[in-house]
Design a protein around this motif. Structure first.
Motif, PDB file in Angstrom:
ATOM      1  N   ARG A 380      -0.673  13.098  25.508  1.00 55.89           N
ATOM      2  CA  ARG A 380      -0.811  14.318  25.427  1.00 55.89           C
ATOM      3  C   ARG A 380      -1.609  14.981  26.665  1.00 55.89           C
ATOM      4  O   ARG A 380      -1.429  16.081  27.012  1.00 55.89           O
ATOM      5  N   ARG A 381      -2.208  14.085  27.422  1.00 53.93           N
ATOM      6  CA  ARG A 381      -2.982  14.436  28.567  1.00 53.93           C
ATOM      7  C   ARG A 381      -2.912  13.224  29.505  1.00 53.93           C
ATOM      8  O   ARG A 381      -2.974  12.070  29.148  1.00 53.93           O
ATOM      9  N   VAL A 382      -2.650  13.713  30.930  1.00 53.28           N
ATOM     10  CA  VAL A 382      -2.760  12.506  31.949  1.00 53.28           C
ATOM     11  C   VAL A 382      -3.218  13.271  33.146  1.00 53.28           C
ATOM     12  O   VAL A 382      -3.742  14.399  33.261  1.00 53.28           O
ATOM     13  N   LYS A 383      -3.642  12.062  33.909  1.00 47.25           N
ATOM     14  CA  LYS A 383      -4.388  12.414  35.226  1.00 47.25           C
ATOM     15  C   LYS A 383      -3.674  12.317  36.433  1.00 47.25           C
ATOM     16  O   LYS A 383      -2.847  11.422  36.658  1.00 47.25           O
ATOM     17  N   LEU A 384      -3.698  13.499  37.151  1.00 47.81           N
ATOM     18  CA  LEU A 384      -2.798  13.400  38.423  1.00 47.81           C
ATOM     19  C   LEU A 384      -3.568  14.109  39.436  1.00 47.81           C
ATOM     20  O   LEU A 384      -4.038  15.313  39.148  1.00 47.81           O
ATOM     21  N   PHE A 385      -3.858  13.359  40.627  1.00 50.12           N
ATOM     22  CA  PHE A 385      -4.717  13.581  41.672  1.00 50.12           C
ATOM     23  C   PHE A 385      -6.081  14.301  41.279  1.00 50.12           C
ATOM     24  O   PHE A 385      -6.377  15.304  41.767  1.00 50.12           O
TER      25      PHE A 385
END
Length: 459
Positions: A380-385
């Motif tokens: 549901r949530r991801v981390k990018l940069f």
């Protein structure tokens, strides 16, 4: 003959196997390990053999998980010839120089951060100079030609139908003992490519097992699903973002868009192939039409490179790539990497994952630990940069476009081999390998073993 398993044992990246035969040491593939940051740190580990003691390297195909550590092998002492099918040799040049450029630029960026913290600089895994040194060792070969690479040791490459130039490898000695390494086997009916060529006999088989536990959807159903995704994107007004490998999957997607240009109303989209590498690969395809299947050759005869669609734009510069992210709808964006663990696709995901009218389409295998696998598994949530992003985009997994054969295709490929040679399953996660081993033993009464790192087998 003795084989030692050095990579892709219980995982789908890092392909590498060491053959010792008649006093010679021949490495089969030297691939990059892909996954999360901790997993990829293993690429810098020492090889489980002395690179300087190798006599030759044979490459099954040009995907980075099969060729990605070749420059590192050379920088650490390997000085032998590198045998590969001619198209694989050309594609490897594109892949390895790109990989080296990424390693250099990523390290430069990281070293700026480290310098601000008073930390010592890092070195890239390898440089463009290392890649160039490795590429000078390439020895291109055609399919089906028997080559004596050392006295009494023979090599033949058979079309594996996975990507352009992909090969199953046959090696046999003066006593006639034969090892067959499948490389990656493609499904029958893949567009552009010929079906996998049968191998007649073997004394030992190393066989991939990526999709050893499942069957792909029928191609007609897959086409209907893909057409439905484009129709939904037209209705929602959002972008379609497709992570795709620069070699193989990108070209197949363009092929299907050309075939269905009218009924999928592809002309209503702006298509971006956001990968300088994929653009170069299109040129390689143009030089190797002789490797196409009959249907593709007929299509190329009617049209001048049907992959170059009238509304296709191949973006070269970073600035061109950044411009795409100003568009919040009406685009089909194809970019690498295929597992979302690097490359320009991460920027496009950053701008589109939070949009509920966007569509993200996965058309290839997503290895454990990659961003692609997290998204496919429903994160549901991801981390990018450094930013946490809520995933609101619609996600689609289109398995019928896989460049890997499914369980039925793998069983069919093995079924052509006389003598029911023992099989060691590589390049697959354990659930897939276990299911395929059970089915091989049930159907063919052969011995099927799951390879493990460092395992050695004599034939």
């Amino acid at each position: 003959m003795r084989i030692q398993f050095c990579g892709a044992n219980g995982e789908v990246t890092g392909s590498s196997h060491l053959l010792e035969a008649d006093g010679r040491r021949i490495l089969l593939d030297c691939g990059m390990i892909q996954g999360d940051e901790e997993t990829e740190q293993r690429n810098a580990d020492p090889f489980p053999f002395d690179p300087a003691a190798l006599d030759a390297l044979v490459l099954s195909h040009a995907h980075i998980d099969h060729v990605g550590r070749v420059p590192l092998l050379v920088s650490r002492g390997f000085r032998g010839p590198i045998y590969a099918q001619a198209a694989t040799a050309e594609l490897s040049r594109i892949m390895l120089l790109d990989s080296a450029s990424i390693a250099e630029s990523d390290t430069l960026r990281e070293n700026r951060r480290r310098a601000s913290q008073g930390l010592a600089p890092l070195q890239p895994l390898y440089t463009r100079g290392d890649a160039e040194a490795a590429l000078q060792r390439l020895r291109p070969l055609p399919y089906d030609e028997e080559v004596e690479i050392f006295p009494g040791l023979h090599l033949r490459l058979r079309d594996a139908g996975h990507i352009l130039g992909s090969a199953a490898v046959e090696i046999w000695n003066a006593a006639g003992r034969k090892l067959v390494f499948s490389g990656d086997i493609g499904p029958r009916g893949t567009p552009i490519l010929r079906d996998p060529a049968p191998v007649d006999r073997a004394d030992l088989v190393l066989m991939e097992s990526t999709y050893g536990d499942r069957l792909h959807r029928a191609r007609a159903d897959t086409m209907a699903e893909l057409g439905g995704i484009f129709a939904a994107a037209r209705r929602s007004g959002g972008n379609v973002v497709i992570p795709a490998f620069a070699v193989g999957r990108s070209q197949e997607l363009l092929y299907w868009m050309a075939e269905h240009f009218e009924d999928w109303r592809i002309g209503e989209f702006d298509i971006f192939l956001d990968s300088p590498m994929a653009g170069k690969v299109l040129d390689v395809y143009e030089r190797h039409e002789a490797l196409f299947d009959a249907e593709a050759r007929a299509l190329w005869a009617r049209r001048s490179n049907p992959l170059r669609l009238p509304n296709l734009r191949v973006t070269e510069s970073a600035a061109e790539s950044q411009e795409i992210n100003q568009r919040d709808g009406g685009c089909i964006i194809i970019a690498g990497s295929g597992m979302c663990n690097g490359g320009r696709i991460r920027h496009h995901l950053r701008h589109n994952l939070g949009r509920d009218n966007a569509h993200v389409v996965f058309v290839g295998y997503q290895a454990h630990g990659t961003l692609g696998r997290l998204l496919v598994d429903g994160a549901r949530r991801v981390k990018l940069f450094g930013d946490a992003i809520e995933v609101r985009a619609q996600r689609h997994t289109v398995g019928g476009l896989s460049a890997h054969a499914d369980q039925a295709g793998l069983l069919e490929w093995y079924g052509h081999i006389a003598g029911r040679a023992p099989v060691y399953l590589v390049h697959g996660e354990d659930p897939a390998r276990t299911a395929l081993a059970q089915e091989l033993e049930r159907r063919y009464s052969c011995r099927a073993v799951l390879s493990r790192p460092g395992m050695q087998v004599t034939v």
